[in-house]
Design an enzyme around this catalytic site. Structure first.
Site, short mmCIF file in Angstrom:
data_model
loop_
_atom_site.label_atom_id
_atom_site.label_comp_id
_atom_site.label_asym_id
_atom_site.label_seq_id
_atom_site.Cartn_x
_atom_site.Cartn_y
_atom_site.Cartn_z
N LYS A 1 15.67 9.38 31.35
CA LYS A 1 16.80 9.86 30.55
C LYS A 1 18.13 9.37 31.11
O LYS A 1 19.08 9.11 30.35
CB LYS A 1 16.77 11.39 30.47
N SER B 1 18.96 13.65 27.73
CA SER B 1 18.77 15.03 28.18
C SER B 1 19.77 15.34 29.28
O SER B 1 20.23 14.43 29.98
CB SER B 1 17.35 15.22 28.74
N TYR C 1 10.97 11.88 34.29
CA TYR C 1 11.71 12.21 33.07
C TYR C 1 13.22 12.04 33.28
O TYR C 1 13.92 11.47 32.44
CB TYR C 1 11.39 13.65 32.67
#
Length: 250
Positions: free
Chosen positions: A163, A146, A159
């Site tokens: 990532k 991401s 997150y």
């Protein structure tokens, strides 16, 4: 579901393929000729709907339930794919979750669950397929990271960390597998129009995107298809393709 590149006779495993970006990737790889294994964790009806959609378009697919954060489940899934198909040519590590919150209030369990699925799950799946791919001296692994793994994002420490770690894992695996003809690359979507983004405030997001719109799942799937199937991608490994409307330019 037309495609200019072909995976005829090959097998592709797509994790988290029952909805959103994963669904689009499964449809696109099937259109390119691959038999697609639609992995899901807890939504059999949605997974079977993807299988049915692929079949209705003339493609081949079947589903397999497995939580990719669980080592035994991953090993069993890859074993089942190899026994049924006799080969595994493409792995797309797409499964992921979010548990957003400011760091000072983030529960340890929310940190750990995101790391377990989004990062450790990719490690487990890649390790499980590596023996067969390295033995065959062929294979393409694509990890869905991401843009927040490149730039960070307030309220997404877990997150973003997962990532970002995935980018390092991609490059390390690319270096390890290259001598056996297996490529490992990543695709970094920006803000894509899926269930995960439908409730976000649109105005500030669009202001940060030079192209001025959200991306579509099919646009991410196109980048994955290129890395998985196009002969032009055979000399690419350890790379991160950003599909983000120009949001992160470096």
């Amino acid at each position: 579901m037309a495609s200019s590149v072909h995976l005829t006779g090959q097998t592709a495993l797509v994790t988290g393929a029952s909805r959103g970006i994963g669904r689009a990737i499964a449809l696109d790889l099937a259109a390119a000729g691959a038999t697609v294994v639609v992995n899901y964790a807890s939504s059999p009806e949605a997974a079977e709907a993807v299988v049915a959609e692929i079949g209705a378009a003339g493609g081949l697919a079947w589903s397999h339930q497995a939580n990719v954060a669980e080592e035994a489940a991953v090993e069993a899934m890859v074993k089942a794919v190899l026994e049924r198909q006799g080969r595994l040519d493409v792995l797309v590590n797409n499964a992921g979750i979010t548990r957003d919150g400011l760091l000072m209030r983030m529960k340890t369990s929310d940190w750990q669950s995101v790391i377990d699925l989004n990062l450790t799950g990719v490690f487990l799946c890649t390790r499980a397929v590596s023996r067969a791919m390295l033995k065959a001296r062929s294979g393409r692994i694509i990890n869905i990271t991401s843009v927040v793994g490149l730039m960070g994002n307030a309220g997404q420490a877990n997150y973003s960390a997962a990532k970002a770690g995935l980018i390092g894992l991609t490059r390390s695996n690319a270096a390890e597998f290259a001598s056996r003809g297996v490529t490992v690359n990543a695709v970094a979507p920006g803000f894509i129009a899926t269930d995960m983004t439908k409730d976000l405030a649109a105005e500030p997001i669009l202001a940060a995107i030079p192209l001025g719109r959200l991306g579509q799942p099919e646009e991410v799937a196109g980048a994955v298809r290129f890395l998985a199937a196009d002969p032009a991608a055979a000399y690419m490994t350890g790379q991160v393709l950003q599909v983000d409307g120009g949001m992160v330019m470096r």
